[in-house]
Enzyme design. Sequence first.
Site, short mmCIF file in Angstrom:
data_model
loop_
_atom_site.label_atom_id
_atom_site.label_comp_id
_atom_site.label_asym_id
_atom_site.label_seq_id
_atom_site.Cartn_x
_atom_site.Cartn_y
_atom_site.Cartn_z
N ASN A 61 63.37 -81.47 -86.63
CA ASN A 61 62.30 -82.17 -87.54
C ASN A 61 62.12 -83.57 -86.50
O ASN A 61 63.21 -83.96 -85.77
CB ASN A 61 62.65 -82.40 -88.78
CG ASN A 61 64.10 -83.11 -88.92
OD1 ASN A 61 64.93 -82.74 -88.01
ND2 ASN A 61 64.27 -84.13 -89.88
N GLU A 74 60.88 -76.22 -88.57
CA GLU A 74 60.17 -74.93 -88.48
C GLU A 74 58.90 -74.99 -87.95
O GLU A 74 58.55 -74.20 -87.08
CB GLU A 74 60.14 -74.41 -89.84
CG GLU A 74 61.55 -74.25 -90.64
CD GLU A 74 61.92 -75.39 -91.34
OE1 GLU A 74 61.64 -76.33 -91.15
OE2 GLU A 74 62.70 -75.07 -92.25
N CYS A 112 60.42 -75.67 -96.04
CA CYS A 112 59.43 -76.05 -97.18
C CYS A 112 58.55 -75.32 -97.31
O CYS A 112 58.07 -74.34 -96.32
CB CYS A 112 59.05 -77.45 -96.95
SG CYS A 112 57.79 -77.54 -95.70
N1 THU Z 1 62.50 -81.00 -93.07
C1 THU Z 1 62.49 -79.82 -92.00
O1 THU Z 1 62.74 -80.19 -91.09
N2 THU Z 1 62.10 -78.54 -92.74
C2 THU Z 1 62.07 -78.31 -93.91
O2 THU Z 1 61.60 -77.04 -94.06
C3 THU Z 1 62.20 -79.35 -95.00
C4 THU Z 1 62.44 -80.62 -94.58
C5 THU Z 1 62.81 -82.22 -92.72
C6 THU Z 1 61.49 -83.08 -92.99
C7 THU Z 1 62.12 -84.41 -92.98
O3 THU Z 1 62.38 -85.01 -91.48
C8 THU Z 1 63.52 -84.27 -93.37
O4 THU Z 1 63.85 -82.87 -93.23
C9 THU Z 1 63.99 -84.80 -94.89
O5 THU Z 1 63.06 -83.94 -95.75
#
Ligand code: THU
Length: 157
Positions: A61, A74, A112
């Site tokens: 992320n 992802e 998500c």
């Molecule tokens: N995040 C992801 O990288 N993948 C997901 O499927 C859900 C959330 C990240 C987004 C943000 O940078 C952090 O997790 C907190 O929500």
Amino acid sequence: MKEFNITVPVVELSYDELTAEERRLVDEARGATHRSYAPYSHFHVGAAILLSNGEVVTGANQENAAFTVGTCAERSACFYAGARHPEARFVEIAVAARGTDGKEVSDPVAPCGACRQALVEYEVLAGHDVPLLLVGKDRIFRLPSVRSSLPLAFSEF
Ligand code: THU
């Protein structure tokens, strides 16, 4: 009127119960959490995708001061895979995370909804199921496909 249920088959495994290829994928996803840029949430997610050409592509992320501009692990992984290896097809995906305490989450995290939708499209392109490994410290969930994680996914195909 008709009523029906949609069920999601989940297999719970320990690291040792994975195939050697899956262990590699999990290691890569865990490693990718350390390349996350998450100064706002301090939640570090890593994703690893095994491709049909044998390559493993990772993503993490990437947050931004303009919050909505940031991208999940992802999607950073799947869009990079598409951009770097457009001819290759997805074989399997792993997602891992470290919490705000810096430690790996004990229970698996799931992509998500937006990421599930993005990943489903690459599964359609692959033309076969792409198993999804959701990684926690002590237990790992294996879903048989991305689509199983997103029943009633949008699709034009
Ligand atoms: N995040 C992801 O990288 N993948 C997901 O499927 C859900 C959330 C990240 C987004 C943000 O940078 C952090 O997790 C907190 O929500």
